[in-house]
Design an enzyme around this catalytic site. Structure first.
Site, PDB file in Angstrom:
ATOM      1  N   GLU A   1      42.552  41.266  32.344  1.00  0.00           N
ATOM      2  CA  GLU A   1      42.437  42.721  32.205  1.00  0.00           C
ATOM      3  C   GLU A   1      43.208  43.355  33.339  1.00  0.00           C
ATOM      4  O   GLU A   1      42.872  43.159  34.496  1.00  0.00           O
ATOM      5  CB  GLU A   1      40.983  43.169  32.364  1.00  0.00           C
ATOM      6  CG  GLU A   1      40.087  42.840  31.212  1.00  0.00           C
ATOM      7  CD  GLU A   1      38.631  43.090  31.590  1.00  0.00           C
ATOM      8  OE1 GLU A   1      38.338  44.141  32.177  1.00  0.00           O
ATOM      9  OE2 GLU A   1      37.820  42.200  31.318  1.00  0.00           O
TER      10      GLU A   1
ATOM     11  N   ASP B   1      32.802  52.845  37.910  1.00  0.00           N
ATOM     12  CA  ASP B   1      33.134  51.823  38.904  1.00  0.00           C
ATOM     13  C   ASP B   1      32.423  52.031  40.228  1.00  0.00           C
ATOM     14  O   ASP B   1      32.208  53.159  40.670  1.00  0.00           O
ATOM     15  CB  ASP B   1      34.649  51.813  39.143  1.00  0.00           C
ATOM     16  CG  ASP B   1      35.377  51.200  37.969  1.00  0.00           C
ATOM     17  OD1 ASP B   1      35.035  50.051  37.609  1.00  0.00           O
ATOM     18  OD2 ASP B   1      36.258  51.862  37.387  1.00  0.00           O
TER      19      ASP B   1
END
Lengths: 600, 256
Positions: B46, B57
């Site tokens: 990824e 995040d």
């Protein structure tokens, strides 16, 4: 709105009008009328589609004749224009629909209608004349306010292509439909199909819908662009919020707290010296007088009650100027619920008194240290907290931003501002509708609350004022509609300030409450379809306007609010204009900034 | 069929994927890192494109995004760097990032460009199912790109079934409801959740992400799913000196 076309007499014309699909068609069965339809062939009537209610119009006719004509032509309704009494009407009720017509003028006593309340299906209100039937003139529709029964009515008398738009604005709950007649004819009894077609178009045109749809969108804006981790939280809200807001117990508790705890209704103050200066009637909606000093408390009260009903044990919030943080900390103290407020590190420094207030109220203030260290970053941190605490925590978003249902929910809680304004303005001016409504916009919650109940009143001009910072083109600005493009921010599709690569730009304004790179999705929509005008004011203009407000009216406004006041300088009013400005908050929290700027 | 489909057809378990942010710690090493990871035996990758406001995040990946943006990483530049992707790397590649940069680039243009350089899948955590289905699914399909959806312990069975029906490569199973970089706590609840997913016999394989840091957590994840994704732990490695040389050792530590 139902449409009745009345006064038909020619077979071909009847067929052409039928094709337009009115709800009712009226046939005059009164000999002296130029629209007398008594010679009509019964067969012609059979060709009228069954969906159209065929209505026979009589003036002081006897029961036997009426019954015979109902039988002969298959009428579905009768409309009585003479001195028929309630008993007469009741005789036919149940057999056909009964419409009783009354001529209305200043002297008309609406009490006479009480007798008819069980005897008729509908009323028809026409202009009062000395002859029986239409005059082609309309009456003063404000008189309809006096009509209080719960029987629906048709409006008749002088309706034309010129006044149908006005008719559509009549908001009487029993207003059932319009009766179109002489203004849509080429000769008595001969309807002008072209004109009628236009009328049908005007009437059937839906009013613009400025609210949210089921998917959470306002036009292309809104939605819920959230990671899966937030989905259950947001979905729970989406599922529950409308039924909770609708619940009688909730409404009672909300309204009681607004009244007894917040101090609502907030006054609508006629600012006389401002009115003089700007040459219009200027009113201040005094949200600054609310407990905690701004409009933010309205939403905080609403959401804490909602959180309680959802069984949440912990509250998080983001704050820019600290007003929403203080409001949230306040309601958490009130309810005894744990409270964590995220605030940008820079904002904590420039709004230090509010940080202390939150702490005094028992909230934990967490600095947001990433990015620009202001409101957007505080929002990011609050969202991260919510991701990590999905079950027990409710996130009280302070503005009309974020994923659906937040923009709609917060707007509903803030809509109390415009709801009260309408009523108060009517007491001041006789009309609940002003010419202008103005408010400042960061995310846009005070503006949305101030606009909410005026959105459908298209004659009310809505003006939103953004923070231009050091100037729209200075590179230090928060004027989103001037500098932004469409994109996705904090869970909704809206207009935001961003680079070509889609990175969110760090905004700037001297006012922490307007220092946000986006606007709520409903604002983005109102901007795009030009329902509201979006202007901007610089730091300097706002501070000057703030000082002017102190000196002309003895009110120290929040610097956020001062942006809306600053825009008055650029407006051109007529002396008769009524202008309402939302004084969203008080300026105590900004004293440091004012003092430094002016050197007091 | 894209490379992801081929991979899942050929290999059913112990799959390892690594996430890293393009442009971090240096602007020009995107393909060097990808190449080193393939050589170290990683099954698929990824590559993150950075965003200024990454709400899902934690601090480590947030920081990597900030640095990457400061270094000058943009979607335009990333696609330029990936022009040589298929000369140097053969394992499946996914691009991962937030929706706004994609909207600005243009969703169709983004998909076209991704397909051109040889990308196989896209992960956009804040692109919801409803919008994907009604607006974008056709575009992804035209360019033979797999869109990958996430599932959390709170996701309902009905929604998981819907996600399974909309997916055509794998389902990204979040080990807990948290932002990236949160330690995996393998409580009884989480085991129940993995078992529940396994028992659903989904059409698409599940890959577990978030909280995989070492061999132990990787092996545990592989008991319940076809493989796992390591993100934060690897991004931390990139902060170290000579990170490229340390990649083989890092991978060996996770999958001996």
């Amino acid at each position: 709105m139902k449409i009745k076309v009345c006064g038909l007499k020619y077979a071909d014309n009847i067929e052409a009008v039928s094709a337009l699909g009115p709800d009712y068609m009226g046939f005059v069965c009164y000999g002296p009328s130029p629209r007398y339809a008594g010679e009509l062939d019964a067969g012609t009537m059979n060709h009228v589609p069954r969906s159209i209610i065929k209505t026979a119009v009589f003036v002081n006719e006897d029961k036997e004749t009426i019954s015979a004509l109902i039988e002969k032509y298959g009428f579905d309704a009768i409309q009585l224009h003479g001195n028929e009494d309630a008993e007469f009407c009741a005789y036919f009720k149940g057999q056909v629909k009964v419409i009783k017509a009354f001529g209305i003028n200043e002297a008309f006593d609406f009490k006479v209608l009480d007798d008819f309340s069980d005897a008729v299906d509908l009323f028809l209100f026409d202009t009062k004349t000395n002859i029986h039937g239409g005059s082609g003139n309309s009456f003063d529709w404000n008189l309809l306010d006096k009509y209080q029964l719960d029987i629906p009515f048709f409006l008749s008398g002088g309706l034309s292509l010129e006044n149908l738009e006005e008719v559509k604005k009549i908001s009487h709950p029993q207003f059932y439909g319009v009766d179109l007649n002489s203004k849509f004819e080429t000769a008595p009894g001969m309807k002008d199909i072209g004109k009628l077609g236009k009328a049908f178009e005007i009437i059937k045109q839906e009013p613009m819908n400025y609210g949210v749809n089921e998917q959470g969108y306002y036009g292309d804006f809104g939605g819920a662009y959230i990671p899966e981790m937030l989905y259950p939280n947001v979905e729970e809200l989406r599922r529950e919020y409308l039924s909770i807001l609708d619940d009688e117990g909730f409404k009672t508790e909300f309204n009681e707290l607004l009244k007894d705890y917040v101090g609502r209704p907030s006054p609508l103050y006629h600012a006389k010296r401002y009115s003089e200066r700007y040459g219009a009637n200027i009113f201040f909606k005094r949200e600054d007088l609310n407990h905690t000093g701004s409009h933010k408390i309205n939403n905080a009260i609403g959401q804490i009650l909602l959180a309680k009903r959802l069984g949440k044990k912990r509250i998080i919030a983001e704050t820019g100027a600290g007003q929403h943080g203080v409001a949230t900390a306040t309601v958490c103290a009130l309810m005894g619920i744990e409270c964590v407020v995220y605030m940008g590190e820079i904002d904590m420094a420039r709004q230090a008194p509010n940080v202390s207030r939150m702490k005094m109220l028992g909230a934990k203030v967490m600095p947001a240290k990433s990015g620009s260290k202001t409101l957007k970053d505080a929002t990011n941190e609050a969202l991260r907290d919510w991701i990590a605490n999905p079950v027990d925590t409710h996130y009280i978003i302070g503005s009309v931003v974020g994923p659906y249902p937040y923009p709609d929910m917060v707007a509903r809680f803030q809509s109390i501002i415009s709801l009260e304004t309408k009523k108060q303005l009517k007491e001041h001016t006789g009309s609940e509708l002003p010419d202008y409504v103005m408010a400042c916009v960061g995310g846009g919650s005070n503006a949305m609350g101030m606009f909410y109940h005026f959105l459908d009143d298209e004659n009310v001009k809505l003006v939103a004022v953004e923070a231009a910072g050091k100037g729209v083109d200075s590179g230090h600005s928060a004027a989103t509609t001037f500098l932004g493009r469409e994109g996705v921010l904090h869970g909704s599709r809206t207009i935001l300030m961003q680079t070509d690569d889609g990175q969110v730009v760090e905004p700037y304004s001297i006012s922490a409450g307007l220092d946000y790179p986006g606007i709520g999705p409903q604002h983005a929509y109102l901007y795009k379809i030009h329902r509201a005008e979006y202007a901007s004011a610089t730091d300097d203009e706002a501070l000057q306007a703030g000082l002017l407000c102190c000196q002309l009216e003895g009110i120290i406004p929040a610097i956020e609010t001062a942006h809306a006041l600053a825009h008055l300088e650029k407006m051109k009013f007529k002396p008769t204009d009524n202008v309402v400005i939302c004084i969203s908050g008080r300026g105590d929290k900004d004293l440091d900034t004012y003092i430094k700027y002016f050197g007091f | 069929m894209n490379r992801l489909n081929e991979l899942f057809a050929a290999k059913k378990d112990n799959l390892l994927s690594i996430y890293f942010t393009a442009g971090y710690p240096e602007l020009g090493t995107t393909l060097d890192i990808a190449e080193a990871l393939e050589k170290a035996g990683v099954d698929f990758l990824e590559i993150g494109f950075p965003y200024s406001d990454p709400v899902a995040d934690g601090p480590v990946i947030q920081h990597s995004s900030e640095v990457a943006l400061q270094n000058g990483m943009t979607l335009n530049l990333l696609f330029e760097q990936l022009a040589d992707l298929r000369k140097r790397v053969s394992i499946p590649i996914m691009l991962m990032g937030y929706f706004n940069p994609v909207v600005q680039y243009g969703v169709e243009r983004f998909c076209k460009k991704a397909a051109e350089v040889g990308v196989d899948g896209i992960i956009v955590p804040d692109l919801p199912i409803y919008e994907y289905e009604t607006l974008y699914a056709g575009i992804f399909k035209n360019y033979n790109l797999s869109n990958i959806f996430m599932v959390t312990p709170q996701t309902s069975e009905e929604r998981i079934r819907k996600i399974d029906a909309l997916s055509n490569s794998f389902i990204y199973l979040l080990s807990s409801s948290s932002i990236t970089g949160t330690a995996l706590q393998l409580s009884v609840n989480i085991e129940d959740y993995y078992k529940r997913i396994k028992a659903m016999n989904l059409v698409n394989p599940a890959i577990i992400g978030f909280g995989i840091t070492d061999q132990k957590s990787f092996n545990k994840a592989c008991e319940y799913a076809s493989g796992a994704i390591v993100g934060t732990k690897f991004v931390k490695l990139l902060a170290e000196r000579d990170y490229l040389e340390k990649i083989p050792g890092f991978i060996k530590n996770i999958r001996a």
